[in-house]
Write a protein that holds these residues in place. Structure first.
Motif, PDB file in Angstrom:
ATOM      1  N   ASN A 218      -2.191  -8.478   1.584  1.00  0.00           N
ATOM      2  CA  ASN A 218      -1.516  -9.607   2.203  1.00  0.00           C
ATOM      3  C   ASN A 218      -1.377  -9.388   3.695  1.00  0.00           C
ATOM      4  N   GLY A 219      -1.681 -10.453   4.445  1.00  0.00           N
ATOM      5  CA  GLY A 219      -1.550 -10.328   5.895  1.00  0.00           C
ATOM      6  C   GLY A 219      -2.524  -9.306   6.459  1.00  0.00           C
TER       7      GLY A 219
ATOM      8  N   SER B 244      -2.693  -6.303   5.944  1.00  0.00           N
ATOM      9  CA  SER B 244      -2.007  -5.080   6.349  1.00  0.00           C
ATOM     10  C   SER B 244      -1.557  -4.271   5.139  1.00  0.00           C
ATOM     11  N   VAL B 245      -1.711  -2.960   5.239  1.00  0.00           N
ATOM     12  CA  VAL B 245      -1.220  -2.099   4.163  1.00  0.00           C
ATOM     13  C   VAL B 245       0.297  -2.032   4.172  1.00  0.00           C
ATOM     14  N   GLY B 246       0.895  -2.690   5.168  1.00  0.00           N
ATOM     15  CA  GLY B 246       2.347  -2.676   5.263  1.00  0.00           C
ATOM     16  C   GLY B 246       3.015  -3.780   4.465  1.00  0.00           C
ATOM     17  N   SER B 247       2.209  -4.645   3.865  1.00  0.00           N
ATOM     18  CA  SER B 247       2.785  -5.718   3.050  1.00  0.00           C
ATOM     19  C   SER B 247       3.049  -5.247   1.645  1.00  0.00           C
ATOM     20  N   TYR B 248       3.965  -5.931   0.974  1.00  0.00           N
ATOM     21  CA  TYR B 248       4.142  -5.667  -0.449  1.00  0.00           C
ATOM     22  C   TYR B 248       2.860  -6.075  -1.173  1.00  0.00           C
ATOM     23  N   SER B 249       2.590  -5.481  -2.328  1.00  0.00           N
ATOM     24  CA  SER B 249       1.441  -5.893  -3.153  1.00  0.00           C
ATOM     25  C   SER B 249       1.653  -7.325  -3.618  1.00  0.00           C
ATOM     26  N   ALA B 250       0.564  -8.028  -3.820  1.00  0.00           N
ATOM     27  CA  ALA B 250       0.658  -9.432  -4.226  1.00  0.00           C
ATOM     28  C   ALA B 250       1.431  -9.611  -5.511  1.00  0.00           C
TER      29      ALA B 250
ATOM     30  N   SER C  77      10.551  -1.908  -7.896  1.00  0.00           N
ATOM     31  CA  SER C  77       9.859  -0.741  -7.342  1.00  0.00           C
ATOM     32  C   SER C  77       8.387  -1.066  -7.168  1.00  0.00           C
ATOM     33  N   SER C  78       8.114  -2.023  -6.332  1.00  0.00           N
ATOM     34  CA  SER C  78       6.738  -2.451  -6.082  1.00  0.00           C
ATOM     35  C   SER C  78       5.862  -1.258  -5.707  1.00  0.00           C
ATOM     36  N   PRO C  79       4.667  -1.149  -6.273  1.00  0.00           N
ATOM     37  CA  PRO C  79       3.872   0.046  -5.995  1.00  0.00           C
ATOM     38  C   PRO C  79       3.356   0.065  -4.555  1.00  0.00           C
ATOM     39  N   PRO C  80       3.245   1.257  -3.972  1.00  0.00           N
ATOM     40  CA  PRO C  80       2.782   1.345  -2.593  1.00  0.00           C
ATOM     41  C   PRO C  80       1.328   0.908  -2.490  1.00  0.00           C
ATOM     42  N   VAL C  81       0.978   0.378  -1.335  1.00  0.00           N
ATOM     43  CA  VAL C  81      -0.343  -0.221  -1.163  1.00  0.00           C
ATOM     44  C   VAL C  81      -1.445   0.800  -0.904  1.00  0.00           C
ATOM     45  N   LEU C  82      -1.181   1.713   0.025  1.00  0.00           N
ATOM     46  CA  LEU C  82      -2.233   2.652   0.416  1.00  0.00           C
ATOM     47  C   LEU C  82      -2.793   3.433  -0.771  1.00  0.00           C
TER      48      LEU C  82
ATOM     49  N   ASP D 129       8.698  -9.846   4.026  1.00  0.00           N
ATOM     50  CA  ASP D 129       7.465  -9.108   4.271  1.00  0.00           C
ATOM     51  C   ASP D 129       6.813  -9.630   5.540  1.00  0.00           C
TER      52      ASP D 129
ATOM     53  N   HIS E  20       4.539  -8.517   7.566  1.00  0.00           N
ATOM     54  CA  HIS E  20       3.093  -8.428   7.728  1.00  0.00           C
ATOM     55  C   HIS E  20       2.399  -9.522   6.950  1.00  0.00           C
TER      56      HIS E  20
ATOM     57  N   GLU F  65       7.222  -1.965   7.419  1.00  0.00           N
ATOM     58  CA  GLU F  65       6.188  -1.319   6.601  1.00  0.00           C
ATOM     59  C   GLU F  65       6.592  -1.285   5.127  1.00  0.00           C
TER      60      GLU F  65
ATOM     61  N   ARG G 176       6.487   1.986   1.203  1.00  0.00           N
ATOM     62  CA  ARG G 176       7.484   2.403   0.221  1.00  0.00           C
ATOM     63  C   ARG G 176       8.213   3.669   0.611  1.00  0.00           C
TER      64      ARG G 176
END
Lengths: 472, 476
Positions: free
Chosen positions: A92-93, A95-101, A324-329, B51, B53, B300, B304
């Motif tokens: 999203n956006g 950027s890896v800084g966004s929450y996962s969709a 606890s949304s999973p991290p993107v990276l 969010d 970003h 960011e 997380r």
């Protein structure tokens, strides 16, 4: 806080050798004299800590995803830049800084993972909707265990757990309130599963709790055992007839090196057993970027595939992820893991070389370490076929056992503590893996540069001989 | 029948999240747009999450350069990166086991990062001491909150454990509470007074718990989410005294502490306010305060990482908290971002000019957005917005006509969900309905993120205004 939640009070104390190792490292940094120059910590499956390098392609792609200015950087191979662009497009956006969709993870990556699984299993279809991401396989496991957890005393949910089991599992079970019901693996047969033992353990367990699921680690952590087709089929039949949910941890699936050994996925075997099994047995299988050739423990990424799970249950699992949304990276790292460079890609050669080197090192280390330790009096070790650990057995002098009792420690913990203090080597005591009787074991991670492992082995032997000498 | 389904009463009792119908429709619309279906808009603007970003705000260059260098250290060769970026990356890599961000770290976090965070807290609070041993870094502030709640809440107890929570409150906390088997005891913030917290209301809430549950904690969000208030020092101290008197554990969710823009507003941390009250309260009131790398100017969310600082907890309890936190590892990259957040580039550093420019731009956009949102929303007679002082959201109130409410009921939807669904369909803008957060009976609200580029906000307000007029006319 008047009353701490009894469930939290029930979490067993961690052994804390790692914090001792960290303290000693700090002391050395402060200039304190020790009998060794540095601490080597091989108690966990953490290859980078031991000095194994990360995979270049993965790191390059992730770096570009983090700082997209690098897309213009021609020193990066073209396939790195293309992959980063594709992955950023899935964010999203951008950027890896966004929450996962979605709370399960990024949809395109769920699809990639499903395709990987389908390829791996020779065409057995995998549905992207069955893939749920989280920050590490332990986290996804916790979600499922939370669902299983129920009852107290004789109605408490029990989990059939291998003995030895991954060292992080017992505390996890304490936390979710599920009872650990051990089934012994057969050490003399390279830590194989024994069907009779499964039956025995289940029967005994039913007297004091309600076993609802069985945990499998294949390739085995810490045993290094790789299950054959017959075993897997037996376990599946057992689970089906006893109505147990199968929780299959397969994080070391790409680290199999034993001769003539192959990783067989539980899912594939299940589907080859025909519709009466493949349409009814409930199974969850776990994978992670922390393990295997990626070894990215610090990035925190993993997934589970839920098989034959009721829609309501699946919905619940995905909604439990909400907070606890999973991290993107790490999801991007997962994508790289399931979709490595292909022949013809710019990075293919380097990538293949690096993987080959890692697997070779692992195989060599496993063989070398096993031979070495078996030659040490008072130690015996089953060969490992896969995974990243060795799990040798210790024969300890009576005096050590008594000293341990006096200090209120388990003898293998005391052994590891002394080893750390005398030789600066940090290994894991078998107590953490569930061995809490006179069956003393230690575990060491062999995914390390060969020279580092040599160092560890020599220090270990020297210490073990000294311990035995002292008490004769 | 599924084994799992049989066992878990949670599965049987699961309630569908209100937002689900909106998310599903959003995905469908995005797919329709992709296939070329004609609509009055070309893309969906999703501001239902906090969010930035996602909404188009650019990440801060310095933090991303440091992260990239830590991931792939070859980047530090040559002149691709500025000196201070390289120095920072090298220093931080030095704190990672094996010099790699791929290694596990200690339970509470990388020791040097904990140090940095504790120093930041001390500076923020004008010198009030902060000990690194009281800080735990976690994969997101909600995760830390859930863990602290786990210690407080006994799901098997009778009567059940209660936690006082504000109305409105952001939904993830509500979910965490119910998953743990705790009872949420709502206290209503007074909208007409800028969402003020009134002590009589706290007392009423506490009284309402009698015979229903055993309240052990008081959860407070400051700056607010979804409502955009910033609590005054006086109000904070009143709450602290109340908690002390009623023996409640204070949970202070302060993740938006870097997002304060109200002209008269100042962020004062609960910890600082507690210290200023002095002994004996300052030595005895138990407090957990939460912060994160997801909010603020860095935004960011995908990394997380957050942390919790624990104040005045019994060492015996700390030991159990330590055990609990040790069952999961926190992401290394997030800790690096955290380090940058608490130690940004300073005047004189080569990266400072760009950093200043980027952060000033984000702040200016935010200030502009706040002004425009208040202007536009308050210009409608049936739409009102309390002054926005802090946080990342606007939470205006909708005065829906009875016909709209009727139509919503017929569709089986909450009235504000109905409004949001229509807004999505017709204007391609995704907000979230007040129902998600709790609101006074008979009132309706919507929430949207205001940390967006300024022109995005203009577009949102344009579409919203057009839609709103149309909608109100249709149901008048």
């Amino acid at each position: 806080m008047k009353d701490v939640n009894p469930r939290v009070l029930g979490i067993r104390d961690p052994v804390s050798l790692q914090s001792l190792a960290a303290r000693i490292t700090e002391q050395i940094a402060q200039g304190e004299q020790k009998p060794f120059q540095r601490v080597i910590d091989v108690s966990c499956g953490d290859p980078h800590r031991a000095g194994m390098p990360p995979l270049s392609f993965a790191r390059q792609v992730l770096a570009v995803c983090l700082y997209p200015e690098l897309l213009k950087e021609s020193s990066f191979p073209v396939d790195v830049r293309q992959r980063a662009e594709k992955l950023l497009g899935a964010c999203n956006g951008g950027s890896v800084g966004s929450y996962s969709a979605s709370s399960c993870g990024i949809p395109q990556i769920q699809k990639s993972v499903a395709e990987f699984i389908t390829r791996r299993d020779g065409g057995v279809a995998s549905d992207p909707e069955d893939i749920i991401f989280s920050s590490g396989s332990q986290k996804t496991l916790k979600l499922v265990l939370h669902l299983l957890s129920s009852g107290q005393g004789p109605t408490q949910t029990g989990l059939l757990t291998p003995l030895p089991c991954p060292h992080t599992l017992p505390m996890l079970l304490d936390e979710v309130g599920v009872k650990l019901v051990p089934y012994q693996l057969l050490e003399e047969r390279g830590w194989a599963i024994d069907l009779e033992e499964l039956h025995r353990a289940l029967k005994a367990a039913r007297r004091h709790c309600e076993p609802r699921a069985i945990y499998i680690s294949n390739p085995g952590n810490p045993t290094g055992h790789v299950q054959d087709l017959k075993t897997i089929e037996e376990v599946i039949r057992f689970a089906a007839s006893e109505r147990l949910v199968l929780l299959v941890e397969e994080v070391y699936q790409d680290s199999v090196f034993g001769q003539d050994k192959k990783f067989l996925s539980y899912k594939k075997v299940l589907f080859e057993m025909g519709a009466s099994f493949s349409e009814s047995v409930e199974m969850v299988s776990f994978h992670s970027i922390s393990a295997g050739t990626m070894g990215e423990c610090g990035l925190r990424g993993g997934y589970m595939e839920v098989i034959n799970m009721d829609l309501l249950v699946k919905n619940f699992l995905t909604s439990m992820q909400g907070p606890s949304s999973p991290p993107v990276l790490p999801q991007l790292a997962l994508e790289i893991m399931v979709n490595p460079p292909s022949p013809g890609d710019a990075s293919y050669e380097v990538f293949t070389q690096e993987i080959l080197q890692k697997v070779e090192t692992l195989a060599q280390n496993a063989q070398r370490a096993c031979e070495f330790l078996n030659a040490v009096p008072g130690m015996s070790c089953q060969p490992a076929m896969g995974g990243v650990f060795l799990y040798p057995r210790l024969h300890l002098p009576a005096e050590i056992i008594q000293e341990a009792q006096r200090s209120g420690l388990r003898a293998d913990v005391l052994y590891c503590k002394k080893l750390l203090e005398e030789e600066g080597v940090c290994l894991g005591p078998g107590s953490e893996n569930g061995h809490d009787d006179e069956n003393y074991h230690i575990r060491l991670c062999i995914s390390a540069p060969t020279a580092v492992l040599e160092d560890v082995l020599k220090r270990l032997r020297s210490f073990h001989l000294w311990i035995q000498d002292r008490h004769h | 029948m599924s084994v799992l389904q049989e066992i878990s009463s949670d599965v049987r009792n699961m309630k569908q999240m209100e937002n689900f119908v909106l998310f599903r429709r959003t995905n469908e619309i995005k797919e329709e747009l992709r296939r070329g279906v004609r609509k009055s808009y070309r893309e969906v603007i999703d501001v239902s999450w906090g969010d930035p970003h996602r909404a188009g705000v650019k990440p801060l260059s310095f933090v991303r350069q440091v992260l990239a260098a830590c991931l792939y250290s070859e980047l530090m060769d040559g002149d691709k990166l500025m000196v201070d970026v390289k120095q920072r990356a090298q220093r931080l890599l030095g704190t990672c086991a094996g010099g790699s961000v791929g290694s596990y770290c200690a339970t509470a976090g990388i020791p040097q990062t904990l140090q940095s965070v504790s120093q930041y807290i001390m500076r923020r609070d004008g010198g009030v001491p902060c000990h690194p041993e009281n800080i735990y870094i976690s994969p997101g502030s909600q995760w830390a909150l859930t863990n602290i709640l786990k210690v407080l809440v006994n799901s098997e107890a009778s009567p059940r454990t209660g936690v006082l929570i504000p109305v409105p409150c952001h939904s993830t906390t509500i979910i965490s509470l119910t998953t743990l088997g705790a009872v949420a005891v709502p206290y209503y913030l007074r909208e007409e007074r800028g969402w003020a917290l009134e002590m009589e209301e706290l007392q009423r809430a506490l009284d309402s718990a009698k015979g229903v549950c055993n309240p052990v904690a008081l959860y407070m969000i400051n700056p607010g989410n979804p409502a955009g208030y910033v609590q005054s020092r006086k109000s904070i101290q009143e709450v602290i005294r109340f908690a002390a008197e009623k023996k409640l554990f204070l949970l202070a969710d302060e993740v938006f502490q870097d997002c304060v823009y109200g002209k008269e507003s100042e962020f004062v941390s609960y910890k600082r306010a507690l210290a200023e009250i002095g002994a004996p309260l300052s030595d005895s009131v138990e407090l957990a305060s939460f912060h994160t790398a997801s909010k603020g100017l860095m935004g960011e969310c995908g990394l997380r990482t957050g942390y919790v600082e624990l104040v005045n907890l019994d060492p015996a309890v700390m030991k159990h908290i330590n055990n609990l936190f040790s069952t999961n590892s926190c992401p290394i990259l997030g800790q690096i971002a955290l380090d940058v957040m608490v130690n940004p580039p300073q005047p004189g550093d080569p990266s400072y000019p760009l950093y200043l420019k980027e952060t000033q731009h984000i702040r200016a956009s935010l200030a502009q957005n706040v002004r425009r949102v208040e202007e536009v929303i308050n210009s409608f007679p049936d739409f009102s917005c309390q002054p926005l002082e802090g946080g990342a959201f606007a939470f205006p109130r909708l005065f829906l006509p009875p016909k709209a409410i009727e139509r919503a009921k017929e569709a089986g939807l909450q009235p504000d969900t109905f409004y949001c669904l229509r807004l999505l369909e017709e204007a391609g803008v995704l907000f979230s309905p007040g129902t998600e957060y709790g609101q006074k009976e008979g009132t309706y609200h919507i929430r949207f993120c205001i940390m967006t580029p300024s022109d995005t906000m203009e577009e949102i307000l344009r579409r919203l205004s057009a839609f709103h007029e149309q909608f109100m006319k249709e149901f008048s």
